[in-house]
Design a protein around this motif. Structure first.
Motif, PDB file in Angstrom:
ATOM      1  N   VAL A 149       0.770  -1.413  -0.070  1.00 55.06           N
ATOM      2  CA  VAL A 149      -0.109   0.058   0.034  1.00 55.06           C
ATOM      3  C   VAL A 149       1.222   1.193  -0.039  1.00 55.06           C
ATOM      4  O   VAL A 149       1.722   1.431   0.654  1.00 55.06           O
ATOM      5  N   TYR A 150       0.676   2.264  -1.035  1.00 55.29           N
ATOM      6  CA  TYR A 150       1.319   3.460  -1.066  1.00 55.29           C
ATOM      7  C   TYR A 150       0.656   4.617  -0.507  1.00 55.29           C
ATOM      8  O   TYR A 150      -0.742   4.594  -0.913  1.00 55.29           O
ATOM      9  N   LEU A 151       1.164   5.299   0.196  1.00 57.51           N
ATOM     10  CA  LEU A 151       0.333   6.356   0.964  1.00 57.51           C
ATOM     11  C   LEU A 151       1.241   7.589   0.739  1.00 57.51           C
ATOM     12  O   LEU A 151       2.197   7.866   1.297  1.00 57.51           O
ATOM     13  N   ALA A 152       0.336   8.796   0.428  1.00 51.01           N
ATOM     14  CA  ALA A 152       1.213   9.923   0.194  1.00 51.01           C
ATOM     15  C   ALA A 152       0.538  10.917   1.164  1.00 51.01           C
ATOM     16  O   ALA A 152      -1.021  11.385   0.873  1.00 51.01           O
ATOM     17  N   VAL A 153       0.963  11.603   2.215  1.00 56.60           N
ATOM     18  CA  VAL A 153       0.165  12.185   3.418  1.00 56.60           C
ATOM     19  C   VAL A 153       0.730  13.548   3.312  1.00 56.60           C
ATOM     20  O   VAL A 153       1.923  13.882   3.487  1.00 56.60           O
ATOM     21  N   SER A 163       2.256   3.388 -11.825  1.00 62.15           N
ATOM     22  CA  SER A 163       2.481   3.653 -10.446  1.00 62.15           C
ATOM     23  C   SER A 163       2.269   5.170 -10.529  1.00 62.15           C
ATOM     24  O   SER A 163       2.873   5.961 -11.378  1.00 62.15           O
ATOM     25  N   PRO A 164       2.185   5.974  -9.341  1.00 60.57           N
ATOM     26  CA  PRO A 164       2.085   7.427  -9.113  1.00 60.57           C
ATOM     27  C   PRO A 164       3.483   7.829  -9.198  1.00 60.57           C
ATOM     28  O   PRO A 164       4.404   7.016  -8.839  1.00 60.57           O
ATOM     29  N   SER A 165       3.728   9.077  -9.524  1.00 62.75           N
ATOM     30  CA  SER A 165       4.981   9.607  -9.794  1.00 62.75           C
ATOM     31  C   SER A 165       5.796   9.796  -8.416  1.00 62.75           C
ATOM     32  O   SER A 165       7.256   9.827  -8.109  1.00 62.75           O
ATOM     33  N   TRP A 166       5.108   9.790  -7.266  1.00 61.35           N
ATOM     34  CA  TRP A 166       5.531   9.818  -5.937  1.00 61.35           C
ATOM     35  C   TRP A 166       6.192   8.584  -5.374  1.00 61.35           C
ATOM     36  O   TRP A 166       6.375   8.612  -4.105  1.00 61.35           O
ATOM     37  N   ALA A 167       5.716   7.573  -5.914  1.00 62.08           N
ATOM     38  CA  ALA A 167       5.790   6.210  -5.114  1.00 62.08           C
ATOM     39  C   ALA A 167       7.369   5.832  -4.839  1.00 62.08           C
ATOM     40  O   ALA A 167       7.620   5.139  -3.753  1.00 62.08           O
ATOM     41  N   VAL A 189       7.001  -5.057  -7.140  1.00 60.87           N
ATOM     42  CA  VAL A 189       5.911  -4.555  -6.514  1.00 60.87           C
ATOM     43  C   VAL A 189       6.491  -3.089  -5.872  1.00 60.87           C
ATOM     44  O   VAL A 189       5.917  -2.240  -5.826  1.00 60.87           O
ATOM     45  N   ILE A 190       7.667  -3.472  -5.299  1.00 60.41           N
ATOM     46  CA  ILE A 190       8.385  -2.237  -4.828  1.00 60.41           C
ATOM     47  C   ILE A 190       9.025  -1.241  -5.906  1.00 60.41           C
ATOM     48  O   ILE A 190       9.665  -1.713  -6.793  1.00 60.41           O
ATOM     49  N   ILE A 191       8.537  -0.292  -5.675  1.00 61.76           N
ATOM     50  CA  ILE A 191       9.034   0.998  -6.818  1.00 61.76           C
ATOM     51  C   ILE A 191      10.213   1.678  -6.374  1.00 61.76           C
ATOM     52  O   ILE A 191      10.193   2.406  -5.385  1.00 61.76           O
TER      53      ILE A 191
END
Length: 362
Positions: free
Chosen positions: A23-27, A326-330, A357-359
């Motif tokens: 799970v990738y999360l940008a806060v 994948s999002p650019s920030w991943a 899976v890991i970017i």
């Protein structure tokens, strides 16, 4: 703006396999929440219209109703992380793993509405990551959903050869010798849109020429449900049998042997381009879909010789997984050690299970 996305190691699974994912999360803005949840659900359901008769005074009156069936056979609701305070600002990734239960029915979707007779059948799976903002704002819920494609566990024997010997009897009782039919498949499990290759050997030891041979791809759908609005309604099955394709071939003369190459397209002419109309096999408790190849050797003035060969069809490739970007920030995300039964060790994270899976940073 805060963002979340989920990525698994592949798009298609079989019961008993392990899902590895992140799970990738940008806060970027404060979140009034301490928990990141992982949810995995699987269900099957069906419904169809039916008619019945009731006695009203001295007459029988026809009524219509709807029968339904549903089973929730997979439901995971697990915290991947629970912070002491609210989520910190930044970019993070949370690895997880989950072992799917054995014997899951395959992904399936069927809908038909002909002459007012509506039928719906579904077996569906999804995985979801969710952060719920406790501020109460409906816009503050962060969630990402990915559909899962599950293939039915193959219950067909490994051998791809089937044989049947039948005595030809005319006038129902006069024996004329036997006919041996043998079918050889290149395999027993196929992907939607493939072409099955089947060799059929007919050894005619009888004194009668067979006129011709018919090869059909048959599909059987069985649904189980009940009408909740009728006290006497039972959970009865509804069966749908369809001929998906049919080909005819020459017969076999008396005392001879004939080999026929009978390719079977696992799609219909209406879907020659996308090849997407052959439904996958599934073996749920309320939704079932099975296939077999029916070989019929037609014998004049005598019962035909029939051989049925079961096959299994896997669902198509998971397009939503294949088309994921994948999002650019991943690549800026930092690992967070997860908690509970879905937690991943550092050794597992460095293994081939998480390859792709890991970017990694560019």
């Amino acid at each position: 703006m805060n963002e979340i996305c989920i990525r698994t190691n592949k798009g298609e699974y079989v019961g008993g396999e392990t899902i590895f994912g992140i799970v990738y999360l940008a806060v970027r803005n404060p979140i009034q929440s301490r928990k990141l949840k992982l949810k995995i659900k699987g269900h099957e359901k069906c419904e169809w219209d039916y008619s019945y008769s009731v006695r009203e005074e001295d007459n029988w009156v026809k009524r219509t109703g709807k029968k339904k069936g549903r089973t929730q056979f997979l439901e995971l609701n697990q915290n991947l992380i629970e912070y002491e305070d609210d989520f910190p600002l930044g970019y993070f990734f949370y690895p997880f793993q989950y072992v799917l239960p054995q014997g899951l029915p395959g992904t399936f979707y069927y809908k038909c509405d002909e002459k007012g007779n509506s039928v719906l059948a579904e077996v569906a799976y999804k995985i979801k990551a969710e952060v719920v903002d406790t501020s109460g704002s409906s816009d503050a819920k962060l969630k990402a959903v990915q559909l899962l494609s599950i293939s039915d566990r193959c219950k067909i024997r490994d051998a791809a050869e089937c044989t049947k010997t039948s005595m030809v009897k005319t006038c129902c009782c006069i024996p004329r010798g036997d006919v041996i039919v043998t079918a050889n498949l290149d395999k027993m499990t196929y992907q939607t849109g493939e072409e099955a290759t089947i060799l059929i050997d007919v050894k005619n030891n009888s004194s009668i020429n067979t006129s011709h041979m018919v090869v059909r791809l048959m599909r059987g759908i069985r649904l189980r449900g009940a009408d909740a609005h009728r006290e006497r309604s039972k959970k009865e099955p509804k069966c749908l049998m369809d001929v998906m394709s049919m080909s005819s071939y020459e017969g076999c003369a008396s005392g001879s042997f004939k080999r026929t190459n009978a390719p079977i397209k696992l799609w219909s002419q209406q879907h020659e381009i996308d090849k997407a109309d052959i439904l996958p096999s599934t073996s749920g408790s309320v939704v079932r879909c099975n296939y077999h190849i029916d070989i019929e050797v037609v014998v004049p003035w005598a019962p035909d010789v029939e051989l049925q060969v079961p096959i299994q069809i896997k669902p198509p490739k998971n397009k939503t997984w294949e088309e994921w970007k994948s999002p650019s920030w991943a690549s800026e995300c930092h690992r967070v050690i997860t908690q509970g039964p879905c937690a991943v060790t550092a050794k597992t994270l460095d293994s081939a299970s998480f390859s792709g899976v890991i970017i990694s940073p560019q």
